[in-house]
Design a protein around this motif. Structure first.
Motif: not given
Length: 551
Positions: A219-230, A537-550
């Motif tokens: 989860d931590a690795q995926a989060l860092c990869g996603m944040l690095a993308g930003y 509208h300042g609609q700044d939606d941001f939800i990282p995926w934890k790679r669980g079933v969604s």
């Protein structure tokens, strides 16, 4: 006379109701008359032929379900009498032949973008403030309070006047009924009466999340990869990172992910670790100084002309209805094909909503390796969903079902139209970045915000978001253009809709004409000439995926 039904594909066994149909009403299908046997609301489907239990039901030319109970010709398809079903699929060796649409009129056109040292071009110029772990969320909010309004980035609409009016009614002793019926006024703020201190910076965005620790190392690795993308995103000028110090998502992990995506990374980038610095006051003061220094650097970047091939377009849908697959999605699909023909990049995600069209996408892959990776990711995702008792068949939401999308295969067949007909050049696993121009498939959930967040992390500089029911989804750094599938929605929710493709259903324009209109809209938005609803509208939606079933 307006057409009241539509047969999407010659091999289909159902029709789409374009208007509300009444029992006994006669409709035309391929020159033959069909009597409607029950009330069928617009967007829903009626059987062309009689179905017995177990019979296959075809739509968009593919299997989308099987009859659970007998359905008469002219009868309505519902969750009671139809169940989800798809065909199996395999890899084919035949090369896919694609005829690109004519793009002569856009061939030499440019957009005004922000050029980065790695050759990418952004449609925005944002500064990011990011917590590496949820423990820093409060400090992020303190920074937001200190920065946003005073720098001229406050939101424009205020409901404070309505609160004051209601307060006055209560103090005056008015009744509950009078309060409920009060005619309230909305005030427009003037951004505290000041202009932006940094006019070339589009905003300071704060990516609050609930990850970084307490989960798995993956989860931590995926989060860092996603944040690095930003952080490395073309729409981003630089970033301030807040770390606690002891969390799973370490600064070194983020830096490694940044290097993977941008080996010559040279943006202003400040990291502050609270357990090393000490007090909150010291942390916030240092973060403010460094952020101001970074904003001064970011403000030196200005928009310059760039070819349309530098655009990266994310393709998304949410709050879909029974018209999405025959208006908004295919119109976006044509715009996607135009972008690919111009040398640009498009990203199609939401793997649970590609269920049932796997064979078509495998057949469109540029090579066997690409097709094989798509099959592997789809099978793994489907298996994990089944293991927790939530197969792809459970994807349609109550709103989808209410408006005519009664099986996941039916929903998927329409959703996939956003990808047009161009070859699949790459298949990406979250949170990989796009590296090839053309149509890329990105493994994400069907969840609107998780998927949009992921597309932007992979490099989308503009997102096209189709909706039939209405959803305000946006993104902190990438404009999310909202496209309505029907005119009723566009008229009912004009504050969140940017483009109406209900004109296709109304018979006012073709899919191709709507697609060309979408491309022109993209160019204006990418150039900063047009502010879309989600940004307004300042609609700044941001939800990282934890790679669980969604789903």
């Amino acid at each position: 006379m307006k057409q009241n039904v539509l047969k999407i594909h010659p091999n289909d066994s159902v029709l789409v109701a374009l208007t509300d149909l009444e029992p006994g009403e006669r409709v035309q299908n391929d020159g033959n008359s069909l009597i409607v046997t029950e009330a069928i609301p617009a967007k829903h489907k009626l059987a062309i032929q009689a179905f017995e239990p177990g019979d296959s039901i075809t739509m968009y030319g593919v299997l989308v379900g099987k009859a659970k109970h007998a359905i008469p010709a002219g009868g309505r398809l519902t969750t009671f009498n139809v169940q989800h079903a798809t065909n199996s699929y395999d890899l084919h060796a035949a090369a896919y032949q694609w005829t690109a649409p004519a793009v002569d009129q856009w061939q030499n056109q440019t957009f005004m973008g922000y050029h980065r040292s790695d050759g990418s071009v952004g449609t925005g110029n944002y500064w990011l403030v990011i917590p590496l772990v949820f423990c820093e969320n409060r400090n992020i909010q303190v920074l937001e309070d200190a920065l946003v309004n005073d720098l001229g980035y406050g939101r424009k609409k205020s409901y404070q006047r309505q609160t004051e009016e209601l307060k006055a009614l209560v103090q005056a002793g008015r009744t509950v009924e009078e309060v409920l019926q009060a005619d309230l006024q909305t005030a427009e703020q003037s951004l505290n009466g000041q202009l932006r201190l940094f006019p070339n910076v589009d905003g300071v965005k704060f990516l609050i999340h609930d990850g970084g620790c307490g989960g798995t190392r993956q989860d931590a690795q995926a989060l860092c990869g996603m944040l690095a993308g930003y952080v490395t995103h073309p729409n981003v000028a630089g970033a301030t990172i807040l770390s606690l110090g002891c969390q799973n998502a370490q600064v070194s992990m983020l830096q490694e992910e940044i290097q993977k995506r941008s080996p010559q990374f040279d943006k202003p980038f400040f990291v502050l670790e609270q357990q090393t610095i000490g007090t909150e006051e010291s942390l916030i003061s240092q973060a403010l100084r460094q952020t101001f220094a970074g904003l001064m650097q970011a403000n030196t970047t200005v928009r310059k002309p760039a070819p349309l091939s530098k655009l990266v377009i994310g393709l998304e849908c949410g709050g879909s209805d029974g018209f999405s697959g025959i208006s908004a999605n295919p119109a976006v699909g044509h715009a996607s094909d135009l972008m690919v023909a111009l040398g640009g990049t498009v990203i199609l995600s939401e793997f649970p909503e590609l269920c049932g069209v796997e064979q078509e996408l495998c057949d469109r892959a540029v090579d066997a390796e690409t097709a094989s990776r798509f099959r592997e990711l789809m099978n793994t995702y489907a298996q994990r969903a089944q293991e927790v008792g939530s197969g792809f068949d459970m994807n349609p939401s109550p709103g989808n079902i209410r408006d005519g999308l009664i099986t996941d295969a039916m929903k998927s067949a329409g959703a996939s139209k956003k990808g047009g007909s161009s070859p699949v050049v790459a298949v990406l696993d979250y949170p990989e970045p796009v590296r090839k121009p053309g149509l890329n498939l990105l493994c994400t959930p069907g969840n609107d915000v998780e998927s949009t967040t992921a597309e932007v992390a992979s490099g989308a500089t503009v997102v096209l978001f189709t909706t039939g029911l209405g959803t305000p989804t946006g993104n902190p750094i990438t404009p999310v253009i909202k496209i309505a599938s029907n005119t009723t929605l566009a008229n009912r929710m004009p504050d969140i809709i940017d483009i109406n493709t209900g004109t296709i259903i109304d018979g006012e324009e073709t899919i191709q004409q709507a697609g060309e209109r979408i491309l022109e809209h993209i160019i204006r938005v990418a150039s900063g000439d047009l502010e879309i609803a989600a940004v307004r509208h300042g609609q700044d939606d941001f939800i990282p995926w934890k790679r669980g079933v969604s789903l």
